[in-house]
Every structure is written in C-alpha cells, then in structure tokens.
Motif scaffolding. Structure first.
Motif, PDB file in Angstrom:
ATOM      1  N   GLN A   1      -9.270   7.974  -0.991  1.00 58.79           N
ATOM      2  CA  GLN A   1      -8.337   7.004  -1.573  1.00 58.79           C
ATOM      3  C   GLN A   1      -7.209   7.718  -2.319  1.00 58.79           C
ATOM      4  O   GLN A   1      -6.038   7.361  -2.166  1.00 58.79           O
ATOM      5  N   LYS A   2      -7.560   8.722  -3.099  1.00 58.70           N
ATOM      6  CA  LYS A   2      -6.544   9.478  -3.839  1.00 58.70           C
ATOM      7  C   LYS A   2      -5.623  10.224  -2.886  1.00 58.70           C
ATOM      8  O   LYS A   2      -4.413  10.274  -3.097  1.00 58.70           O
ATOM      9  N   PHE A   3      -6.205  10.804  -1.829  1.00 56.44           N
ATOM     10  CA  PHE A   3      -5.379  11.538  -0.866  1.00 56.44           C
ATOM     11  C   PHE A   3      -4.416  10.596  -0.153  1.00 56.44           C
ATOM     12  O   PHE A   3      -3.253  10.943   0.060  1.00 56.44           O
ATOM     13  N   GLU A   4      -4.874   9.408   0.196  1.00 52.47           N
ATOM     14  CA  GLU A   4      -3.978   8.448   0.841  1.00 52.47           C
ATOM     15  C   GLU A   4      -2.820   8.092  -0.087  1.00 52.47           C
ATOM     16  O   GLU A   4      -1.671   7.982   0.359  1.00 52.47           O
ATOM     17  N   GLN A   5      -3.090   7.947  -1.361  1.00 57.22           N
ATOM     18  CA  GLN A   5      -2.022   7.655  -2.317  1.00 57.22           C
ATOM     19  C   GLN A   5      -1.024   8.817  -2.374  1.00 57.22           C
ATOM     20  O   GLN A   5       0.185   8.603  -2.422  1.00 57.22           O
ATOM     21  N   LEU A   6      -1.530  10.050  -2.335  1.00 57.51           N
ATOM     22  CA  LEU A   6      -0.642  11.214  -2.330  1.00 57.51           C
ATOM     23  C   LEU A   6       0.209  11.256  -1.051  1.00 57.51           C
ATOM     24  O   LEU A   6       1.382  11.636  -1.098  1.00 57.51           O
ATOM     25  N   LEU A   7      -0.388  10.882   0.076  1.00 61.93           N
ATOM     26  CA  LEU A   7       0.389  10.796   1.322  1.00 61.93           C
ATOM     27  C   LEU A   7       1.501   9.766   1.183  1.00 61.93           C
ATOM     28  O   LEU A   7       2.645  10.019   1.584  1.00 61.93           O
ATOM     29  N   ASN A   8       1.171   8.612   0.620  1.00 63.81           N
ATOM     30  CA  ASN A   8       2.180   7.562   0.427  1.00 63.81           C
ATOM     31  C   ASN A   8       3.282   8.024  -0.522  1.00 63.81           C
ATOM     32  O   ASN A   8       4.460   7.751  -0.281  1.00 63.81           O
ATOM     33  N   ASP A   9       2.906   8.731  -1.583  1.00 62.32           N
ATOM     34  CA  ASP A   9       3.904   9.283  -2.496  1.00 62.32           C
ATOM     35  C   ASP A   9       4.806  10.270  -1.759  1.00 62.32           C
ATOM     36  O   ASP A   9       6.022  10.284  -1.951  1.00 62.32           O
ATOM     37  N   GLY A  10       4.201  11.093  -0.893  1.00 66.87           N
ATOM     38  CA  GLY A  10       4.968  12.055  -0.099  1.00 66.87           C
ATOM     39  C   GLY A  10       5.912  11.382   0.882  1.00 66.87           C
ATOM     40  O   GLY A  10       7.020  11.857   1.125  1.00 66.87           O
ATOM     41  N   LEU A  11       5.472  10.265   1.459  1.00 65.03           N
ATOM     42  CA  LEU A  11       6.347   9.495   2.341  1.00 65.03           C
ATOM     43  C   LEU A  11       7.569   9.000   1.566  1.00 65.03           C
ATOM     44  O   LEU A  11       8.697   9.053   2.053  1.00 65.03           O
ATOM     45  N   ASN A  12       7.319   8.534   0.341  1.00 68.27           N
ATOM     46  CA  ASN A  12       8.403   8.006  -0.489  1.00 68.27           C
ATOM     47  C   ASN A  12       9.381   9.081  -0.933  1.00 68.27           C
ATOM     48  O   ASN A  12      10.581   8.825  -1.027  1.00 68.27           O
ATOM     49  N   ASP A  13       8.882  10.294  -1.222  1.00 66.64           N
ATOM     50  CA  ASP A  13       9.793  11.346  -1.685  1.00 66.64           C
ATOM     51  C   ASP A  13      10.298  12.250  -0.561  1.00 66.64           C
ATOM     52  O   ASP A  13      11.060  13.181  -0.798  1.00 66.64           O
ATOM     53  N   GLY A  14       9.844  11.990   0.682  1.00 65.12           N
ATOM     54  CA  GLY A  14      10.345  12.736   1.828  1.00 65.12           C
ATOM     55  C   GLY A  14       9.604  14.032   2.129  1.00 65.12           C
ATOM     56  O   GLY A  14       9.953  14.738   3.071  1.00 65.12           O
ATOM     57  N   SER A  15       8.539  14.352   1.368  1.00 72.02           N
ATOM     58  CA  SER A  15       7.803  15.590   1.621  1.00 72.02           C
ATOM     59  C   SER A  15       6.729  15.429   2.700  1.00 72.02           C
ATOM     60  O   SER A  15       6.136  16.411   3.134  1.00 72.02           O
ATOM     61  N   VAL A  16       6.497  14.190   3.134  1.00 70.73           N
ATOM     62  CA  VAL A  16       5.543  13.899   4.202  1.00 70.73           C
ATOM     63  C   VAL A  16       6.237  12.998   5.215  1.00 70.73           C
ATOM     64  O   VAL A  16       6.921  12.048   4.846  1.00 70.73           O
ATOM     65  N   THR A  17       6.061  13.322   6.486  1.00 75.93           N
ATOM     66  CA  THR A  17       6.563  12.483   7.568  1.00 75.93           C
ATOM     67  C   THR A  17       5.382  12.123   8.460  1.00 75.93           C
ATOM     68  O   THR A  17       4.630  13.004   8.878  1.00 75.93           O
ATOM     69  N   ILE A  18       5.227  10.840   8.731  1.00 76.86           N
ATOM     70  CA  ILE A  18       4.174  10.394   9.645  1.00 76.86           C
ATOM     71  C   ILE A  18       4.856   9.804  10.868  1.00 76.86           C
ATOM     72  O   ILE A  18       5.634   8.864  10.764  1.00 76.86           O
TER      73      ILE A  18
END
Length: 156
Positions: free
Chosen positions: A126-143
């Motif tokens: 759950q925490k990791f998914e939140q970090l992924l979502n935060d990364g999507l929002n700040d541009g550091s993660v692309t899915i």
C-alpha cells in the motif's frame, strides 16, 4: 527509513512482472516468499499452485479472476490464490499487463489485519503504491500500458 527499488522479474508480451527489493536485503520480496515455501512439505501443494498461477499470469496477463481482493477499496492490493489455500502471496495488480509481486505467508487468521506479518506485507505494498502515485504526479515515474519506468529508489 527503508530504501526500496522496483525490480523487474519478467517482461512479457501480455504481462510485465516486478517485485520490490529492499536495498538492505539480499533477496527481493518475492524471492523471500519462494525461499520460505519452496521446500516446505506442509505447504508444497499450495506453493506449487501459486507458482503455476504466477507462471500463467506471465504468459496470459494479470486478469482479475486470478486474484482475491485485499487491502482497502482505494488501493490495488490483491492476493494469490483465489482458490482455498493456507498460503497468500500479496501483490499490486496495476492492470492486466502490470503486476508487482510482494511477499506473503501462511494465513491462520480470518483477516490479514489479525496477523502482524501478513499486515506488514500488505502495508508495504500500500505504501509503495502511494509512492508510485506520488512519482506519477511529480514526473519521476512513468507508467505505460505494460511497464513502469523510474530510476527512483523509494523511501518506504
């Protein structure tokens, strides 16, 4: 804080499978699950069935029917298997084409919340998914349709 990174297990046409790797550990979360149960005679049938489902998912995709809903309504935490079993492997099913395998264990209680170890595995996802979502929002993660692209080491 625990540093964790996303570790690619298998990139297939129908499903890309990842796991989490804590930097302090020598094994990924999925490898820890395998190590606990691969040679455990008491749970060998349950383990073999979970391994077979993971193999099928890598070929055919992470279809909803393979998973049991776990976690909260607003997260993507699921468990293998859907059939009667004492073992649970917790995962993040982001889509039919993206699956993150976590860790798991023997379910001896009615719910995972009643077992500290199982609850910890679910909370990690759950925490990791939140970090992924935060990364999507700040541009550091692309899915994309079938991949997660990031150079991040996440602070869990």
């Amino acid at each position: 804080m625990n540093e964790v990174e996303l570790y690619l297990i298998n990139e297939g046409e129908n499903c890309t499978i990842y796991t989490l790797q804590f930097l302090r550990d020598t094994e990924s979360e999925f490898e820890k699950f395998i190590s606990k149960f691969i040679d455990n005679a008491e749970y060998s049938e349950d383990y073999s069935r979970i391994a077979a489902v993971v193999s099928r998912i890598s070929r055919t995709g992470a279809k909803e029917r393979y998973f049991r809903r776990e976690g909260k309504i607003n997260d993507s935490v699921v468990a293998l298997p859907v059939f009667v079993s004492k073992l649970r492997l917790y995962c993040l099913r982001l889509s039919d084409k993206i699956l993150i395998l976590g860790n798991g264990g023997v379910k001896k209680t009615r719910t995972y919340e009643e077992d500290a170890n199982l609850q910890a595995y679910v909370m990690t996802l759950q925490k990791f998914e939140q970090l992924l979502n935060d990364g999507l929002n700040d541009g550091s993660v692309t899915i994309t349709e079938s991949t997660i692209e990031t150079d991040n080491i996440f602070e869990l």
